[in-house]
Design a protein around this motif. Structure first.
Motif, short mmCIF file in Angstrom:
data_model
loop_
_atom_site.label_atom_id
_atom_site.label_comp_id
_atom_site.label_asym_id
_atom_site.label_seq_id
_atom_site.Cartn_x
_atom_site.Cartn_y
_atom_site.Cartn_z
N PHE A 48 1.38 -1.47 -0.06
CA PHE A 48 -0.53 0.44 0.10
C PHE A 48 0.91 1.12 0.09
N THR A 49 0.26 2.24 -1.24
CA THR A 49 1.11 3.25 -0.92
C THR A 49 0.88 4.32 0.39
N TYR A 50 -0.76 3.82 0.25
CA TYR A 50 -0.80 5.10 1.80
C TYR A 50 -2.45 4.31 2.08
N ALA A 51 -2.62 4.91 3.41
CA ALA A 51 -3.87 4.06 4.54
C ALA A 51 -4.06 5.45 5.33
N VAL A 52 -5.35 4.93 5.53
CA VAL A 52 -6.20 5.43 6.72
C VAL A 52 -6.70 4.88 7.82
N VAL A 53 -6.11 5.31 9.35
CA VAL A 53 -6.99 4.29 9.85
C VAL A 53 -7.73 4.77 11.15
N ASP A 54 -9.00 4.80 10.61
CA ASP A 54 -9.91 4.75 12.66
C ASP A 54 -8.45 4.50 13.65
N LEU A 55 -9.34 4.99 14.54
CA LEU A 55 -8.20 4.95 15.91
C LEU A 55 -8.63 4.22 16.32
N LYS A 56 -10.31 4.14 16.78
CA LYS A 56 -10.99 3.24 17.50
C LYS A 56 -11.76 1.95 16.77
N LEU A 57 -11.04 1.05 16.85
CA LEU A 57 -11.99 0.09 16.08
C LEU A 57 -12.38 -1.19 16.90
N GLY A 58 -13.63 -0.84 16.96
CA GLY A 58 -14.66 -1.85 17.96
C GLY A 58 -13.19 -1.62 19.12
N GLY A 59 -13.51 -3.21 19.64
CA GLY A 59 -12.24 -3.26 20.54
C GLY A 59 -10.29 -3.38 20.73
N ASP A 60 -10.63 -2.91 18.98
CA ASP A 60 -8.99 -3.16 18.44
C ASP A 60 -8.61 -1.17 18.55
N SER A 61 -7.44 -1.16 18.72
CA SER A 61 -6.80 0.29 18.95
C SER A 61 -6.12 0.22 17.24
N GLY A 62 -6.15 1.86 17.05
CA GLY A 62 -6.13 1.97 16.14
C GLY A 62 -4.42 2.49 16.21
N LEU A 63 -3.99 3.05 17.23
CA LEU A 63 -2.46 2.97 17.27
C LEU A 63 -2.03 1.45 16.75
N GLU A 147 -2.22 3.98 27.82
CA GLU A 147 -0.92 3.30 28.69
C GLU A 147 -1.25 2.11 28.97
N CYS A 148 -2.57 2.18 28.82
CA CYS A 148 -3.28 0.82 29.66
C CYS A 148 -3.72 -0.16 28.00
N ASP A 149 -3.12 0.38 27.37
CA ASP A 149 -3.85 -0.16 25.84
C ASP A 149 -5.15 -0.42 25.85
N PHE A 150 -6.42 0.67 26.57
CA PHE A 150 -7.88 0.39 26.40
C PHE A 150 -8.23 0.39 27.25
N ASN A 151 -7.77 -0.53 28.99
CA ASN A 151 -8.17 -1.48 29.47
C ASN A 151 -8.89 -0.86 30.00
N VAL A 152 -9.95 -0.91 30.63
CA VAL A 152 -10.26 0.54 31.16
C VAL A 152 -10.32 -0.19 32.65
N SER A 153 -10.80 -0.82 32.86
CA SER A 153 -9.94 -2.06 35.10
C SER A 153 -8.95 -1.35 35.17
#
Length: 175
Positions: A48-63, A147-153
């Motif tokens: 891929f030449t380019y990519a557009v990545v959403d930050l919040k992908l359901g339970g996944d992190s775009g980061l 910092e917690c990899d989106f772990n809410v607890s």
């Protein structure tokens, strides 16, 4: 953009479809993924030449997607697109290899301009509007979540909040 290949990583199927069609009309070859796993598979199969990545992908992190994509395809110009921007995620996205960080709503012109932006803009005013306490709180919460990899607890523990209290705050202003 003849020959440009674009990966769109977006969990909202309607938005991904609309964005994909818009870029196809501009001559891009578009591939879409709705999760981190699909994005990883697409990155390993295509160049891929380019990519557009959403930050919040359901339970996944775009980061995490940005990091994985740049590991497999370091020359891909990645634009992170989010409706839940914060300073913490903007900094992390750039550190992980994103070229630009855009806030929704952004249109195809904005994204294409971000693809082509080679340098930062030194004319951006340094003095902006004062940040509200609510915004500062949100940015601190979001930084802790990153910092917690989106772990809410774990984030609630670090913030000294009850998990349900943090969950209610996140429901009011979704990630």
């Amino acid at each position: 953009m003849s020959g440009a290949r674009l990966l769109i990583v977006e969990d909202d199927p309607a938005f991904a479809r609309t964005l994909g069609r818009s870029f196809e009309r501009r001559g891009y070859a578009v591939t879409t993924a709705s999760s981190a796993a699909q994005a990883d598979e697409a990155a390993r199969q295509g160049d891929f030449t380019y990519a557009v990545v959403d930050l919040k992908l359901g339970g996944d992190s775009g980061l995490a997607v940005v990091q994985a994509l740049k590991a497999v395809q370091p020359d891909t110009r990645v634009v992170v697109l989010t409706g839940y921007a914060s300073i913490a995620t903007a900094v992390e996205a750039i550190k992980l290899g994103a070229s630009q960080y855009l806030v929704k709503p952004s249109n195809t012109d904005d994204i294409e301009a971000a693809f082509n932006a080679e340098q930062g803009d030194a004319s951006v005013p340094v003095e902006g509007r004062k940040t509200s306490i609510k915004t500062l709180e949100w940015e601190y919460i979001h930084q802790t979540l990153v910092e917690c990899d989106f772990n809410v607890s774990e984030a609630a523990r670090r913030l000294g909040l009850h998990r349900r209290t943090l969950a209610r705050k996140l429901e009011k202003r979704r990630l």
